[in-house]
Design a protein around this motif. Structure first.
Motif, PDB file in Angstrom:
ATOM      1  N   MET A 157       0.838  -1.189   0.000  1.00  0.00           N
ATOM      2  CA  MET A 157       0.000   0.000   0.000  1.00  0.00           C
ATOM      3  C   MET A 157       0.875   1.242   0.000  1.00  0.00           C
ATOM      4  O   MET A 157       2.106   1.145  -0.014  1.00  0.00           O
ATOM      5  CB  MET A 157      -0.929  -0.006   1.221  1.00  0.00           C
ATOM      6  N   GLU A 158       0.234   2.386   0.069  1.00  0.00           N
ATOM      7  CA  GLU A 158       0.957   3.660   0.064  1.00  0.00           C
ATOM      8  C   GLU A 158       0.309   4.605   1.059  1.00  0.00           C
ATOM      9  O   GLU A 158      -0.908   4.768   1.078  1.00  0.00           O
ATOM     10  CB  GLU A 158       0.928   4.260  -1.343  1.00  0.00           C
ATOM     11  N   TYR A 159       1.152   5.175   1.929  1.00  0.00           N
ATOM     12  CA  TYR A 159       0.668   6.222   2.834  1.00  0.00           C
ATOM     13  C   TYR A 159       0.809   7.559   2.119  1.00  0.00           C
ATOM     14  O   TYR A 159       1.883   7.903   1.630  1.00  0.00           O
ATOM     15  CB  TYR A 159       1.474   6.227   4.134  1.00  0.00           C
ATOM     16  N   ARG A 160      -0.269   8.316   2.049  1.00  0.00           N
ATOM     17  CA  ARG A 160      -0.251   9.588   1.321  1.00  0.00           C
ATOM     18  C   ARG A 160      -0.521  10.748   2.271  1.00  0.00           C
ATOM     19  O   ARG A 160      -1.322  10.633   3.195  1.00  0.00           O
ATOM     20  CB  ARG A 160      -1.302   9.604   0.210  1.00  0.00           C
ATOM     21  N   SER A 161       0.158  11.846   2.011  1.00  0.00           N
ATOM     22  CA  SER A 161      -0.048  13.069   2.780  1.00  0.00           C
ATOM     23  C   SER A 161       0.206  14.259   1.868  1.00  0.00           C
ATOM     24  O   SER A 161       1.037  14.184   0.962  1.00  0.00           O
ATOM     25  CB  SER A 161       0.901  13.098   3.983  1.00  0.00           C
ATOM     26  N   HIS A 162      -0.503  15.347   2.119  1.00  0.00           N
ATOM     27  CA  HIS A 162      -0.302  16.541   1.285  1.00  0.00           C
ATOM     28  C   HIS A 162       0.889  17.363   1.757  1.00  0.00           C
ATOM     29  O   HIS A 162       1.292  18.332   1.088  1.00  0.00           O
ATOM     30  CB  HIS A 162      -1.567  17.406   1.296  1.00  0.00           C
ATOM     31  N   LEU A 163       1.474  17.001   2.920  1.00  0.00           N
ATOM     32  CA  LEU A 163       2.612  17.755   3.451  1.00  0.00           C
ATOM     33  C   LEU A 163       3.915  17.094   3.012  1.00  0.00           C
ATOM     34  O   LEU A 163       4.170  15.928   3.353  1.00  0.00           O
ATOM     35  CB  LEU A 163       2.553  17.804   4.981  1.00  0.00           C
ATOM     36  N   PRO A 164       4.750  17.784   2.241  1.00  0.00           N
ATOM     37  CA  PRO A 164       6.004  17.164   1.751  1.00  0.00           C
ATOM     38  C   PRO A 164       7.044  17.051   2.861  1.00  0.00           C
ATOM     39  O   PRO A 164       7.111  17.887   3.762  1.00  0.00           O
ATOM     40  CB  PRO A 164       6.465  18.132   0.655  1.00  0.00           C
ATOM     41  N   GLN A 165       7.853  15.974   2.786  1.00  0.00           N
ATOM     42  CA  GLN A 165       8.893  15.754   3.798  1.00  0.00           C
ATOM     43  C   GLN A 165      10.260  16.163   3.262  1.00  0.00           C
ATOM     44  O   GLN A 165      10.607  15.865   2.133  1.00  0.00           O
ATOM     45  CB  GLN A 165       8.898  14.296   4.256  1.00  0.00           C
ATOM     46  N   LYS A 166      11.009  16.865   4.117  1.00  0.00           N
ATOM     47  CA  LYS A 166      12.374  17.268   3.774  1.00  0.00           C
ATOM     48  C   LYS A 166      13.366  16.154   4.131  1.00  0.00           C
ATOM     49  O   LYS A 166      14.338  15.910   3.436  1.00  0.00           O
ATOM     50  CB  LYS A 166      12.701  18.542   4.550  1.00  0.00           C
ATOM     51  N   GLY A 167      13.096  15.506   5.256  1.00  0.00           N
ATOM     52  CA  GLY A 167      13.924  14.404   5.725  1.00  0.00           C
ATOM     53  C   GLY A 167      13.065  13.463   6.543  1.00  0.00           C
ATOM     54  O   GLY A 167      11.874  13.694   6.744  1.00  0.00           O
ATOM     55  N   ILE A 168      13.684  12.411   7.036  1.00  0.00           N
ATOM     56  CA  ILE A 168      12.904  11.384   7.743  1.00  0.00           C
ATOM     57  C   ILE A 168      13.795  10.717   8.794  1.00  0.00           C
ATOM     58  O   ILE A 168      14.976  10.523   8.577  1.00  0.00           O
ATOM     59  CB  ILE A 168      12.338  10.349   6.738  1.00  0.00           C
ATOM     60  N   GLY A 169      13.201  10.408   9.933  1.00  0.00           N
ATOM     61  CA  GLY A 169      13.891   9.649  10.979  1.00  0.00           C
ATOM     62  C   GLY A 169      13.156   8.340  11.223  1.00  0.00           C
ATOM     63  O   GLY A 169      11.970   8.222  10.918  1.00  0.00           O
ATOM     64  N   MET A 170      13.850   7.376  11.802  1.00  0.00           N
ATOM     65  CA  MET A 170      13.263   6.053  12.027  1.00  0.00           C
ATOM     66  C   MET A 170      13.553   5.610  13.452  1.00  0.00           C
ATOM     67  O   MET A 170      14.697   5.655  13.900  1.00  0.00           O
ATOM     68  CB  MET A 170      13.860   5.060  11.037  1.00  0.00           C
ATOM     69  N   MET A 171      12.495   5.199  14.157  1.00  0.00           N
ATOM     70  CA  MET A 171      12.648   4.701  15.526  1.00  0.00           C
ATOM     71  C   MET A 171      13.119   3.243  15.500  1.00  0.00           C
ATOM     72  O   MET A 171      12.541   2.430  14.775  1.00  0.00           O
ATOM     73  CB  MET A 171      11.312   4.809  16.262  1.00  0.00           C
ATOM     74  N   PRO A 172      14.154   2.886  16.285  1.00  0.00           N
ATOM     75  CA  PRO A 172      14.530   1.466  16.389  1.00  0.00           C
ATOM     76  C   PRO A 172      13.372   0.627  16.929  1.00  0.00           C
ATOM     77  O   PRO A 172      12.488   1.146  17.619  1.00  0.00           O
ATOM     78  CB  PRO A 172      15.712   1.480  17.372  1.00  0.00           C
ATOM     79  N   LYS A 173      13.391  -0.671  16.632  1.00  0.00           N
ATOM     80  CA  LYS A 173      12.270  -1.541  17.004  1.00  0.00           C
ATOM     81  C   LYS A 173      12.018  -1.551  18.512  1.00  0.00           C
ATOM     82  O   LYS A 173      10.880  -1.676  18.953  1.00  0.00           O
ATOM     83  CB  LYS A 173      12.530  -2.972  16.520  1.00  0.00           C
ATOM     84  N   TYR A 190       9.619   9.577  11.614  1.00  0.00           N
ATOM     85  CA  TYR A 190       9.509  10.956  12.093  1.00  0.00           C
ATOM     86  C   TYR A 190       9.762  11.856  10.887  1.00  0.00           C
ATOM     87  O   TYR A 190      10.872  11.934  10.379  1.00  0.00           O
ATOM     88  CB  TYR A 190      10.513  11.222  13.216  1.00  0.00           C
ATOM     89  N   LYS A 191       8.699  12.492  10.438  1.00  0.00           N
ATOM     90  CA  LYS A 191       8.707  13.216   9.171  1.00  0.00           C
ATOM     91  C   LYS A 191       9.006  14.703   9.404  1.00  0.00           C
ATOM     92  O   LYS A 191       8.338  15.358  10.204  1.00  0.00           O
ATOM     93  CB  LYS A 191       7.323  13.023   8.538  1.00  0.00           C
ATOM     94  N   LEU A 192      10.038  15.209   8.731  1.00  0.00           N
ATOM     95  CA  LEU A 192      10.416  16.623   8.858  1.00  0.00           C
ATOM     96  C   LEU A 192       9.656  17.457   7.830  1.00  0.00           C
ATOM     97  O   LEU A 192       9.772  17.224   6.629  1.00  0.00           O
ATOM     98  CB  LEU A 192      11.922  16.797   8.648  1.00  0.00           C
ATOM     99  N   ILE A 193       8.884  18.428   8.326  1.00  0.00           N
ATOM    100  CA  ILE A 193       8.093  19.303   7.448  1.00  0.00           C
ATOM    101  C   ILE A 193       8.556  20.742   7.677  1.00  0.00           C
ATOM    102  O   ILE A 193       8.049  21.453   8.555  1.00  0.00           O
ATOM    103  CB  ILE A 193       6.582  19.167   7.747  1.00  0.00           C
ATOM    104  N   PRO A 194       9.561  21.224   6.906  1.00  0.00           N
ATOM    105  CA  PRO A 194      10.127  22.559   7.176  1.00  0.00           C
ATOM    106  C   PRO A 194       9.153  23.701   6.899  1.00  0.00           C
ATOM    107  O   PRO A 194       9.266  24.762   7.509  1.00  0.00           O
ATOM    108  CB  PRO A 194      11.345  22.626   6.247  1.00  0.00           C
TER     109      PRO A 194
END
Length: 524
Positions: free
Chosen positions: A311-327, A341-345
């Motif tokens: 599938m695809e997660y969609r959002s109208h807010l563009p991301q500049k960068g992204i972080g990932m939480m360890p399991k 963790y989506k960066l929205i400048p």
């Protein structure tokens, strides 16, 4: 002739993305405007670090993971670099140590205090000087402690051993000089014995990092690679890039034959980069587009077609960068299997996005949470440099199973099991069941944690507010939160009582077996 559609059963077919509410986002964060193609964000169960915009030099913020809402405009920064910060990465085995690299051609290692920051941190724990041009990429070794890789615009990859007392290290233990252009991406296999790189010359290289030799090169001209990723233990590589017609493209490669990709697929005509993330526990692959708000996710299978679109997660807010939480930082009670963790400048916002498996039961779902990589290193730096390979140490995510938190710099050897335990298991066939192996380790881990807390001096104690650890569990603000905390504590007390009862039964069984053993030997 009848046609039979191919149905594929999967536990993750209905995984969906859920954005956090406004209260659980991080607002008013001055996210960097730098155009470098990196994540600009690093996350662990205690902190979220994000590269920030600042005048003169480079800086990044380190925010406690539970400190959501609006950020104080005067919040302290980590600001010791003379140029813009290009990449940041948390130490996978110490949640209070972070590495950063910059345009000033240095790599710095920082100790983050366990209490809340009250002023800017300007002096690093260690400084690594070796590159002659800006350093654009850093990666920690996945299983060896204190081994760091850095890649610069001098086309070199340097391997650093941080197990030294020197504050300034100017001699890396190894320099990999196999690239003719800037390295855009680095990825390790599971035990860290192989390194895959994507270079600006559009080639994928597979290297032995200790020998410094190139094992394979992929120079497939119709796929211009930007990012490359090892897919766990399935002996495959995944890459993102562009096609000849400048369409965004993904490709799957056989680790043992990089001449032609196993699979090649065009996605769209956007110009932004694609960041790949792989979860080896669920065999799910996430592809995050820079400059758009989409997160595509797939399931990897060992047979054709290899890549199964979910599938695809969609959002109208563009991301500049992204972080990932360890399991080990996920919320298993909500069946959360991944968190971004989506960066929205444009809105100065960091938005957590949880990938959730829809389940009705609120109990622990063991089938979607297999044993995962823990926070303890499998090797010392010197062992790895001497040629030893070892896979990561695995832990359970079951609540209360222990050994999932990263305790900084307090590694103790595992105590030997008693001979009575060994004889008991050998009598059953020589192999200990996984459950029996885990149960003693739970007690040992809790004992270790108590010892560590006793050893800590007063100024090193974890910051408590009214008896609560502000990083692990913030004080309740509402009556509902207070009730939830009360119920959690009651459940923990009940679980501990059950654990004690089980231990008592095991002790009685062992005493009985020991008595029987003594009687048998006496009769002979």
């Amino acid at each position: 002739m009848s046609w039979h559609p191919q149905y594929r059963s999967s536990k993750f077919r209905h995984v969906y993305g859920k954005a956090a509410s406004k209260e659980k986002c991080y607002d008013c964060v001055p996210i960097t405007r730098n155009v470098h193609d990196n994540h600009f964000c690093a996350v662990n169960p205690h902190f979220i670090a994000v590269v920030t915009e600042c005048a003169g030099g480079g800086a990044f913020l380190v925010i406690p993971i539970h400190q959501t809402g609006k950020l104080d405009p005067h919040y302290p920064k980590i600001c010791g670099h003379k140029g813009s910060v290009l990449d940041i990465k948390w130490n996978p085995f110490n949640d209070f140590v972070i590495a950063s690299c910059s345009e000033d051609a240095t790599v710095k290692i920082w100790d983050i205090p366990k209490h809340l920051l009250t002023r800017n941190v300007t002096s690093p724990k260690k400084e690594l000087l070796g590159h002659v041009r800006r350093v654009g990429l850093i990666e920690w070794h996945p299983t060896a402690n204190n081994i760091l890789f850095s890649s610069g615009y001098d086309y070199k990859i340097m391997i650093w051993n941080l197990d030294t007392k020197e504050a300034v290290i100017s001699n890396p233990v190894k320099i990999l000089d196999a690239h003719k252009d800037v390295v855009l991406s680095m990825s390790f296999n599971t035990d860290g014995s192989l390194l895959a790189t994507a270079c600006r010359d559009r080639k994928i290289r597979l290297l032995d990092p200790r020998a410094g030799t190139v094992l394979q090169v992929a120079s497939y001209k119709s796929h211009r690679v930007n990012k490359v990723l090892f897919l766990g233990n399935v002996k495959k590589l995944f890459s993102t890039g562009t096609s000849r017609w400048n369409n965004r493209q993904i490709a799957l490669w056989d680790q043992n034959d990089l001449s032609v990709p196993l699979l090649e697929e065009d996605l769209d005509g956007s110009s932004g980069l694609l960041f790949p993330f792989y979860d080896s526990d669920t065999h799910m692959l996430y592809v995050v587009g820079k400059g758009d708000g989409n997160i595509r996710y797939y399931e990897i299978s060992p047979e054709k077609p290899y890549l199964n679109y979910l599938m695809e997660y969609r959002s109208h807010l563009p991301q500049k960068g992204i972080g990932m939480m360890p399991k080990r930082g996920l919320e298993v009670s909500a069946c959360e299997i991944f968190r971004f963790y989506k960066l929205i400048p444009t809105k100065s916002l960091i938005e957590p996005i949880s990938m959730i498996v829809p389940r009705r039961s609120e109990s622990y779902q063991e089938d979607i949470y297999p044993l995962t990589t823990g926070a303890q290193p499998a090797l010392t730096a010197q062992e790895w440099l001497n040629g030893v390979n070892k896979g990561p140490l695995l832990v359970s995510l079951r609540p209360g199973s222990g050994a999932v938190n990263s305790l900084p710099q307090f590694l103790e050897p595992e105590p030997l099991m008693k001979t009575t335990d060994l004889s008991q298991h050998q009598g059953r066939g020589g192999r200990m069941p996984l459950e029996d192996m885990q149960k003693p380790s739970e007690i040992e881990d809790s004992r270790k944690q108590l010892k560590v807390e006793e050893k800590l001096p007063k100024n090193e104690q974890i910051c408590l507010s009214n008896g609560f650890d502000i990083f692990e569990c913030p004080p309740p603000k509402t009556e509902n939160e207070l009730l939830q905390m009360f119920y959690r504590q009651q459940e923990e007390i009940r679980r501990l009582r059950e654990l004690v009862n089980q231990r008592d039964i095991q002790i009685k069984q062992l005493e009985l077996e020991l008595r029987n053993l003594c009687t048998d030997t006496g009769s002979y």
